[in-house]
Design an enzyme around this catalytic site. Structure first.
Site, mmCIF file in Angstrom:
data_model
loop_
_atom_site.group_PDB
_atom_site.id
_atom_site.type_symbol
_atom_site.label_atom_id
_atom_site.label_comp_id
_atom_site.label_asym_id
_atom_site.label_seq_id
_atom_site.Cartn_x
_atom_site.Cartn_y
_atom_site.Cartn_z
ATOM 1 N N LEU A 1 65.870 37.588 73.168
ATOM 2 C CA LEU A 1 64.664 38.353 73.454
ATOM 3 C C LEU A 1 64.379 38.380 74.955
ATOM 4 O O LEU A 1 64.913 37.553 75.703
ATOM 5 C CB LEU A 1 63.487 37.751 72.686
ATOM 6 C CG LEU A 1 63.668 37.739 71.156
ATOM 7 C CD1 LEU A 1 62.642 36.841 70.494
ATOM 8 C CD2 LEU A 1 63.591 39.153 70.601
ATOM 9 N N PRO A 2 63.533 39.310 75.419
ATOM 10 C CA PRO A 2 63.335 39.473 76.864
ATOM 11 C C PRO A 2 62.726 38.270 77.580
ATOM 12 O O PRO A 2 63.077 37.992 78.728
ATOM 13 C CB PRO A 2 62.408 40.691 76.957
ATOM 14 C CG PRO A 2 62.649 41.440 75.688
ATOM 15 C CD PRO A 2 62.913 40.393 74.654
ATOM 16 N N LYS B 1 70.677 27.265 82.861
ATOM 17 C CA LYS B 1 70.833 28.721 82.950
ATOM 18 C C LYS B 1 70.005 29.294 84.091
ATOM 19 O O LYS B 1 70.465 30.158 84.852
ATOM 20 C CB LYS B 1 70.415 29.359 81.622
ATOM 21 C CG LYS B 1 70.165 30.874 81.677
ATOM 22 C CD LYS B 1 71.397 31.650 82.124
ATOM 23 C CE LYS B 1 71.084 33.124 82.380
ATOM 24 N NZ LYS B 1 70.623 33.853 81.202
ATOM 25 N N LYS C 1 62.113 38.013 87.029
ATOM 26 C CA LYS C 1 61.634 37.110 85.981
ATOM 27 C C LYS C 1 62.399 35.789 85.997
ATOM 28 O O LYS C 1 61.820 34.700 85.971
ATOM 29 C CB LYS C 1 61.766 37.759 84.607
ATOM 30 C CG LYS C 1 61.231 36.896 83.467
ATOM 31 C CD LYS C 1 61.914 37.164 82.137
ATOM 32 C CE LYS C 1 63.382 36.873 82.149
ATOM 33 N NZ LYS C 1 63.943 36.293 80.931
ATOM 34 N N THR D 1 66.549 33.724 78.012
ATOM 35 C CA THR D 1 66.240 32.922 79.194
ATOM 36 C C THR D 1 64.729 32.762 79.229
ATOM 37 O O THR D 1 64.006 33.730 79.428
ATOM 38 C CB THR D 1 66.744 33.600 80.474
ATOM 39 O OG1 THR D 1 68.167 33.787 80.367
ATOM 40 C CG2 THR D 1 66.455 32.742 81.694
#
Length: 292
Positions: A69-70, A172, A242, A97
Site C-alpha cells: 500500500l502507498p 528499507k 515520503k 514502506t
C-alpha cells in the site's frame, strides 16, 4: 503456521501487482486478492488469483495476508478493516514502506486482536518486482520468519531477517535514503559534466569503470538521466519525498543531524513544487541544471 492453506494479497499497484503475480504463480497455494481498482483485480484473476468482494471477505478466507500500500495511513485503515472482520488471518505482512513508530504501534493493536504483524518492505526497481528478484527486509520473530520465507521467496531473491517488528522498515528506509542521495550526486555530476562540455553518456560509462561505480549509476542514471526521460508511471517525486521524510524522522528521533539527506529533501521538494511531483524522481536534474 507451516500448514497455512490460503494466502491473501491487498494492493495491486505498480509494485504490488507483479509481486502478487509471482506469489500466485509460484506459491502453489490459493491466493485471494483485493484492490479498489477493478482492472487490477481482473489482471490478478487472469493469472490464477481469486477475487475477494471486500476486505472482510478476504479476511474470512486467508491465513496470511500480504499488503502493498502507498503509506502507513492506508496500512492502518486496511488492517483495521481486516481485524474488524468476524474472522481474520493470523499473520499480516506489511510489504509497504511505512513509518517505523506507527508500524510498531499497529503491531500492538494486531497482537491484542490475537494476530501478528510483520513488516517486510521491498527494495529494488519495478523490474525486480516483475522478475521476482526484490530485496525484502523482514522484521519478525525468528520462527515466523522461517514460515514466511518460502512465500516471500516467490517475490524476492534476497530475503533478509533484520530483527523484530519495525526493523524491516528501518533498513528499507535507509536504503532509499542512500539511493536518493546517490541519484542527487549523479544528477549534479551530469549537469556539471554537460556544462563543461563532456557528453553525459560518455561521462557515466567512464565512471562505471572507476570507484564511482554503483547500482544507481549503472541502472537508474543510465536509464533516466542519460536519455533525459522521467515517466510518470514510475517511482514519483512524491514517493521519494515520503520515504526520505521517514528517514529524516528516524534521524530526528535519534537526535542526529543529517545534512546530506536534508539537502536532497530540499531538492526533491523544489522538484515537486516545480510541477514534477508525478515524474520519476531523477527529474530533479532539471532543477540542478536550471530547466526546472
Amino acid at each position: 503456521m507451516s500448514e497455512e492453506k490460503v494466502l491473501g494479497f491487498v494492493g495491486l499497484g505498480v509494485m504490488g501487482g507483479p509481486m502478487c503475480a509471482n506469489l500466485t504463480r509460484k506459491s502453489g497455494l490459493p491466493v485471494i486478492v483485493y484492490d479498489a481498482r477493478d482492472d487490477a483485480l481482473a489482471s490478478a484473476v487472469e493469472i490464477g488469483a481469486e477475487r475477494a468482494s471486500d476486505l472482510a471477505d478476504l479476511a474470512a478466507r486467508v491465513d496470511i495476508v500480504f499488503l502493498s500500500l502507498p503509506s502507513i495511513a492506508q496500512v492502518e485503515e486496511v488492517v483495521g478493516e481486516i481485524l474488524a472482520a468476524p474472522r481474520h488471518p493470523a499473520v499480516i505482512v506489511d510489504m509497504s514502506t511505512s513509518d517505523v513508530t506507527r508500524t510498531r504501534e499497529l503491531g500492538e493493536q494486531v497482537a491484542a486482536a490475537g494476530a501478528v504483524l510483520v513488516d517486510a518492505p521491498v527494495a529494488r526497481l519495478r523490474q525486480a518486482a516483475v522478475e521476482g528478484t526484490l530485496l525484502i527486509t523482514v522484521g519478525a520473530p525468528e520462527g515466523l520468519f522461517a514460515t514466511l520465507e518460502p512465500h516471500l521467496s516467490c517475490m524476492g531473491s534476497d530475503i533478509v531477517h533484520v530483527g523484530g517488528l519495525g526493523n524491516g522498515q528501518v533498513v528499507k528506509i535507509l536504503n532509499n535514503m542512500v539511493v536518493f542521495q546517490n541519484v542527487n550526486a549523479l544528477a549534479e555530476a551530469m549537469a556539471i559534466g554537460r556544462t563543461a562540455g563532456v557528453d553525459g553518456r560518455l561521462l557515466f560509462e567512464t565512471l562505471q569503470l572507476g570507484s564511482a561505480d554503483s547500482f544507481q549509476l549503472r541502472k537508474n542514471a543510465m536509464g533516466t538521466l542519460v536519455p533525459d526521460e522521467f515517466p510518470e508511471k514510475a517511482f514519483p517525486t512524491l514517493y521519494a519525498i515520503k520515504d526520505l521524510a521517514l528517514a529524516l524522522q528516524l534521524a530526528e528521533d535519534g537526535g542526529l543531524t543529517v545534512k546530506g539527506a536534508q539537502q536532497t529533501m530540499e531538492l526533491l521538494e523544489a522538484t515537486r513544487d516545480a510541477g514534477y511531483e508525478l515524474n520519476y524522481y531523477p527529474v530533479m536534474i532539471k532543477l540542478i541544471d536550471g530547466r526546472g
